[in-house]
Design a protein around this motif. Structure first.
Motif, mmCIF file in Angstrom:
data_model
loop_
_atom_site.group_PDB
_atom_site.id
_atom_site.type_symbol
_atom_site.label_atom_id
_atom_site.label_comp_id
_atom_site.label_asym_id
_atom_site.label_seq_id
_atom_site.Cartn_x
_atom_site.Cartn_y
_atom_site.Cartn_z
ATOM 1 N N LEU A 1 -3.710 -14.886 -13.180
ATOM 2 C CA LEU A 1 -2.523 -14.068 -12.720
ATOM 3 C C LEU A 1 -1.248 -14.783 -12.768
ATOM 4 O O LEU A 1 -0.262 -14.120 -12.924
ATOM 5 N N LEU B 1 -5.410 -5.863 -13.074
ATOM 6 C CA LEU B 1 -6.683 -6.533 -13.356
ATOM 7 C C LEU B 1 -7.760 -5.115 -13.672
ATOM 8 O O LEU B 1 -8.003 -4.186 -12.994
ATOM 9 N N VAL C 1 -6.685 -9.259 -18.103
ATOM 10 C CA VAL C 1 -5.805 -9.569 -17.329
ATOM 11 C C VAL C 1 -4.169 -8.833 -17.892
ATOM 12 O O VAL C 1 -4.233 -9.348 -19.233
#
Length: 137
Positions: free
Chosen positions: A133, A54, A109
């Protein structure tokens, strides 16, 4: 009377803009222009996470950046193999320009190989980050 009509129209337009802006801010979504771009340890200043990374672009005067830092730190602590990297946008202007970062906070991401899979502009919600994710792993 004309002044009142103009005032009401301006207030209505500003309200609509405010509602739309608030709904879009912080949403994690796919950006077509990110396709194929990769970031590595050289750009980030630290190694990529085993499963995902991240990346948060922040600035010193940004109040939502502090809350975003907390949310991303919690998510990285909850999900194994995920790391959180915070980059000061003012110190990395070339990278900011290359990636098209227009405001802070912006969260990218990355998958395990450093490819950008999702982007959020504004303060993201924890559930949205966790869902993103899932697609990066």
């Amino acid at each position: 009377m004309n002044g009142l009509v103009v005032c009401v129209l301006v207030l209505a337009a500003a309200s609509v803009y405010g509602v739309l802006h608030r709904r879009r801010s912080g949403r994690v979504r796919v950006r077509g222009r990110d396709g194929g771009k990769r970031l590595g340890a050289a750009e980030l200043g630290q190694a990529l996470g085993e499963r995902a990374t991240l990346v948060q672009f922040s600035s010193a005067f940004c109040a939502p950046c502090r809350a975003t830092r907390r949310v991303l730190g919690e998510v990285a602590g909850m999900v194994s193999g995920v790391s959180h990297v915070e980059i000061d946008a003012e110190d990395h202007l070339d990278l900011v320009r290359d990636l098209g970062i227009l405001k802070t906070p912006t969260v990218l991401v990355l998958d395990a190989g450093g490819r950008i899979v999702r982007r959020a502009t504004g303060q993201p919600r924890r559930a949205d980050v966790i869902a993103a994710l899932g697609e990066a792993v």
